[in-house]
Design a protein around this motif. Sequence first.
Motif, short mmCIF file in Angstrom:
data_model
loop_
_atom_site.label_atom_id
_atom_site.label_comp_id
_atom_site.label_asym_id
_atom_site.label_seq_id
_atom_site.Cartn_x
_atom_site.Cartn_y
_atom_site.Cartn_z
N LEU A 1 17.60 42.54 44.86
CA LEU A 1 17.16 43.92 45.10
C LEU A 1 17.14 44.24 46.59
O LEU A 1 16.92 43.36 47.42
N LYS A 2 17.36 45.50 46.90
CA LYS A 2 17.06 46.00 48.24
C LYS A 2 15.58 46.40 48.18
O LYS A 2 15.12 46.96 47.18
N ASN A 3 14.87 46.09 49.22
CA ASN A 3 13.42 46.33 49.21
C ASN A 3 13.13 47.79 49.55
O ASN A 3 12.67 48.12 50.65
N VAL A 4 13.44 48.66 48.59
CA VAL A 4 13.26 50.09 48.81
C VAL A 4 12.32 50.65 47.76
O VAL A 4 12.33 50.19 46.62
N PRO A 5 11.51 51.66 48.11
CA PRO A 5 10.66 52.28 47.09
C PRO A 5 11.55 52.99 46.07
O PRO A 5 12.53 53.64 46.43
N SER A 6 11.20 52.83 44.80
CA SER A 6 12.04 53.44 43.76
C SER A 6 11.22 53.61 42.49
O SER A 6 10.32 52.83 42.22
N ARG A 7 11.57 54.60 41.69
CA ARG A 7 10.89 54.78 40.41
C ARG A 7 11.46 53.84 39.36
O ARG A 7 10.85 53.63 38.31
N THR A 8 12.66 53.36 39.58
CA THR A 8 13.30 52.48 38.61
C THR A 8 13.82 51.24 39.31
O THR A 8 14.11 51.27 40.51
N VAL A 9 13.95 50.16 38.55
CA VAL A 9 14.48 48.94 39.16
C VAL A 9 15.97 49.12 39.47
O VAL A 9 16.47 48.58 40.46
N GLN A 10 16.65 49.92 38.65
CA GLN A 10 18.08 50.15 38.93
C GLN A 10 18.26 50.79 40.32
O GLN A 10 19.28 50.58 40.98
N GLY A 11 17.27 51.57 40.71
CA GLY A 11 17.31 52.21 42.02
C GLY A 11 17.11 51.23 43.17
O GLY A 11 17.21 51.61 44.33
N MET A 12 16.79 49.98 42.84
CA MET A 12 16.61 48.96 43.87
C MET A 12 17.74 47.93 43.84
O MET A 12 17.88 47.14 44.77
N LYS A 13 18.50 47.89 42.77
CA LYS A 13 19.48 46.81 42.62
C LYS A 13 20.51 46.84 43.74
O LYS A 13 21.12 47.88 44.03
N PHE A 14 20.71 45.70 44.35
CA PHE A 14 21.66 45.55 45.45
C PHE A 14 23.06 45.81 44.91
O PHE A 14 23.51 45.09 44.01
N PRO A 15 23.75 46.81 45.45
CA PRO A 15 25.05 47.17 44.87
C PRO A 15 26.04 46.01 44.95
O PRO A 15 26.19 45.39 46.00
N ASP A 16 26.70 45.74 43.83
CA ASP A 16 27.76 44.74 43.75
C ASP A 16 27.32 43.33 44.08
O ASP A 16 28.15 42.46 44.38
N ALA A 17 26.04 43.05 44.04
CA ALA A 17 25.60 41.67 44.26
C ALA A 17 25.88 40.87 42.99
O ALA A 17 25.71 41.37 41.88
N PRO A 18 26.33 39.62 43.14
CA PRO A 18 26.52 38.82 41.93
C PRO A 18 25.16 38.50 41.30
O PRO A 18 24.13 38.58 41.95
N TYR A 19 25.18 38.15 40.03
CA TYR A 19 23.96 37.72 39.36
C TYR A 19 23.66 36.27 39.68
O TYR A 19 24.55 35.48 39.97
N GLY A 20 22.38 35.94 39.60
CA GLY A 20 21.98 34.54 39.68
C GLY A 20 21.42 34.13 38.33
O GLY A 20 21.10 34.99 37.50
N MET A 21 21.34 32.83 38.09
CA MET A 21 20.70 32.33 36.88
C MET A 21 19.70 31.25 37.29
O MET A 21 20.02 30.32 38.03
N LYS A 22 18.48 31.38 36.79
CA LYS A 22 17.41 30.45 37.16
C LYS A 22 17.39 29.25 36.23
O LYS A 22 17.45 29.37 35.01
N MET A 23 17.29 28.08 36.85
CA MET A 23 17.08 26.85 36.08
C MET A 23 15.90 26.13 36.70
O MET A 23 15.54 26.39 37.86
N ALA A 24 15.32 25.20 35.97
CA ALA A 24 14.23 24.42 36.53
C ALA A 24 14.31 22.99 36.06
O ALA A 24 14.60 22.74 34.89
N CYS A 25 14.06 22.06 36.97
CA CYS A 25 13.97 20.66 36.57
C CYS A 25 12.56 20.17 36.80
O CYS A 25 11.70 20.90 37.29
N GLY A 26 12.33 18.95 36.38
CA GLY A 26 11.06 18.32 36.71
C GLY A 26 9.89 18.62 35.79
O GLY A 26 10.04 18.82 34.59
N GLU A 27 8.73 18.68 36.41
CA GLU A 27 7.46 18.68 35.66
C GLU A 27 7.21 19.92 34.83
O GLU A 27 6.62 19.83 33.75
#
Lengths: 465, 422
Positions: free
Chosen positions: A180-206
């Motif tokens: 996201l761009k850290n901008v005030p917005s009424r919607t999350v789409q209004g914050m989404k960084f244009p054309d940024a690739p997606y990430g996927m979260k994984m977790a290891c360990g405890e």
Amino acid sequence: MKFQKLFKAALMASLVGACAQQLNAESAAPVSTAAPSAKPFPSTYKPLPSQTTLIRGATVLDGKGGQIDNGSVLIEDGKVVAVGQNIDAPAGAVIIDAQGKWVTPGIIDVHSHLGVYPSPSVSPHADGNEATAPVTADVWAEHSVWPHDPGFGRALAGGVTSLQILPGSANLVGGRAVTLKNVPSRTVQGMKFPDAPYGMKMACGENPKRVYASRGPSTRMGNFAGYRAAWIKAADYKKKWDDYAAGGKDAKAPTRDLELETLAGVLSGDIIVHMHCYRGDEMAQVLDMAKEFGYKVGTFHHAVESYKIADLLREEDVCSAMWADWWGFKMESYDGIRENIPFVHKAGACAIVHSDSDIGIQRLNQEAAKALADARQASVEISKADAWTWLSYNPAKSLGIADKTGSLEAGKMADVVVWSGDPFSIYTLAEKVYVDGALLYDRANPKLKPVSDFELGQPGRGDAK
Amino acid sequence: MKKAFVLTYAALLAATPVAAETIAVVGGKVHTLSSQGVIENGTVLIVDGKIAAVGADVPVPNGARTIDAQGQWVTPGIFNPYTYLGAAEGPSGTNSDHSGADNAPFSAAFDVQYAINPYATAIAVTRIEGVTRAAVHPSSSQSIFEGYGALIHLGNANDITFKPRAFASVNLGERGALRVGGTRGDAWVALFAAFEEAQGAGKGSDHDNYLNRLDKEALPSIIEGKTPLFARVERASDILNVIKLKAKYKRLNLVVLGASEGWLVADELAKSGIPVIVDSFANLPQNFETIASTQENAARLEKAGVRVAFAPLSAVGGATGNARLVLQYAGNAVAHGMSWEKALEAITLVPAQIYGVDKQLGSLEAGKTADVVVWNGDPLELSSAPTHVMIAGDEIPLTSRQTELRDRYQELNDSKPFAYRH
């Protein structure tokens, strides 16, 4: 991206087919003929209005290791146009005399749960972990983001101009992250960084093995079996879609599966893996698993023991997103040391400072400062200019947006912070924060301090927030 | 040289405390926190674990070890007023957290002194950053009363508790209310019931048994003001209720812990004389009792005349592994308007006053215990670090298991398996 086009085509094909069937069968239920989107939930972010601005006379850190004393930064049409020592102000430009101040690229936090675990942190707001199954690759963090989280404004006051919101670490695979761009917005789409690739979260360990102890996984080996089973299914799904793409006009599209779609996106290189992982030995095993399935780990998060395997991380070109000094709250963080960030940097591996905290995100410059001081104590000399790579350029690289932001270079987004002094000092605060050239935070102007909906009418409204 | 070594070794064998050493810290910028103010180029003379003299022209006795503090800053040892150091080892799931438990049989009677382990990992990690003293708090219980805490030093000793049963705590915010299975309306009634019972305790009268015998017996010294009572509250209205408590139980020696919304009732707090321990990073409405949180809290309280101390109350590991960050909390308060002098006092003299040990600790004055730290710069600045840390006149080595890990992993190569690098 190939993936997206493929299944857009498949969707269209299936809908057309359905339409024809409906007409023939004289069914009562109407069928939509709207074309589905290949890029669902698109960003609607547009830079806010900005003026041509010349900031001059400051100590400028370009974010890539360069420092310009008595430097200037020229912003025009939302972009950095020039960085140097003698830049003329175009007619009508706003001139900021920044004597004694420092100017840096905006800070980028690659690990935040703002919006998904917002303030107030009460159970109706606990949307960061879909802790109902060990693998939930189908969920997308952005669908949990509350844009009115007061934490966003606080982060802006701390100089944060972009950030990645991730699912939590309860699950082996937590789901998609969003930049996201850290901008005030009424919607999350209004914050989404244009054309940024997606990430996927994984977790290891405890965490995953504790959360799922009763049904499995309950051990680290159980964790690994869980990831590998998911990758096997994803590889199979990817193959089906690749075959479909290669096949003729009569080829039947595979059924769309949200979970496998995200996992396959990692395998095809479109989606970046961000993995919560503390122990060095475990990170080494994850890297082998990535080789087994032909994908790349983008960044290890928390990475408390990266200092133990920094050479391996450099060889594998994996970033580590770390704290300056958190340790000891879990066995896997027991060996944390204050020199983690500088040792990773010294080994030539990608070092990033992250927060994983709505309080920590407000002072990431201080985290970098502590790491720098601890480096010096350990006789590792790192310049302040180099240290700023931990806060902007390396995070941008980690998020796949380094071509657009993360450094002060001509042509890049004007995500800029003017600091009251040396940002490595505890006494320094961000004075002005620009996102795409728009001044979104001005410490001296109460009107230019965002106040979220939640905070209106609350005790303390009108306070310095 | 050899003779000196033998003598020292013999001294250790005889278990004579090394604190018998005479040390002169010479030439530093000495922040005395006393009427002597800041002494440029000052000397702090340490004899037998106590400060013998502080001044610009202090003669250094023969045989004293001299620490050259030229160009450096000298302050009293840092005192973190809210930790679980020694009582909670830290890692979750290891059964090593003995600072308190939600389902324990006792609440007011809980006594943390039995839980303190001087060799807990976080002790050395914390003291090498200049923290020489800490208050060890009970962390939770099954009622509003949490039990007795203790004061420790972070020096080399088999027993580091210098004041057991030093204070008690009570939780009168959301958490306390939840523990009594209800709301604030229940928590406060529970408090009154407990105090009434405690005052009737031993008089043979026919009282309700709200508390068990041991918990009841833990309360009279609190009511009589002999034991300071720390009230954990954040919300302005809760703070006012705590202030009002003093009108009813006049001898109570109260301290407010948390006070995120303290600035809203700063004048009332100042008038009451009740000191506060705050988290200077807290500025988010994290729940409905911290809505008015602001980083300017400390500065506003200072302005109104309230005595303020700091602790990393909400940081991950802030009461254990990151108790050392208390200095960053003080610096942060300065960035948001507090005076530098009061910010330093907030982590030295004010904690000593709050815990009633300011005759021995909290400033560099002749007669006080020699907790002295020499810094290579402004102690509140992030770039600074201690170069010498003395606890009761004993200089502690600036090592911990973290520095050993650092040294082991300085060079990543195959020259020698890491296990042999020590």
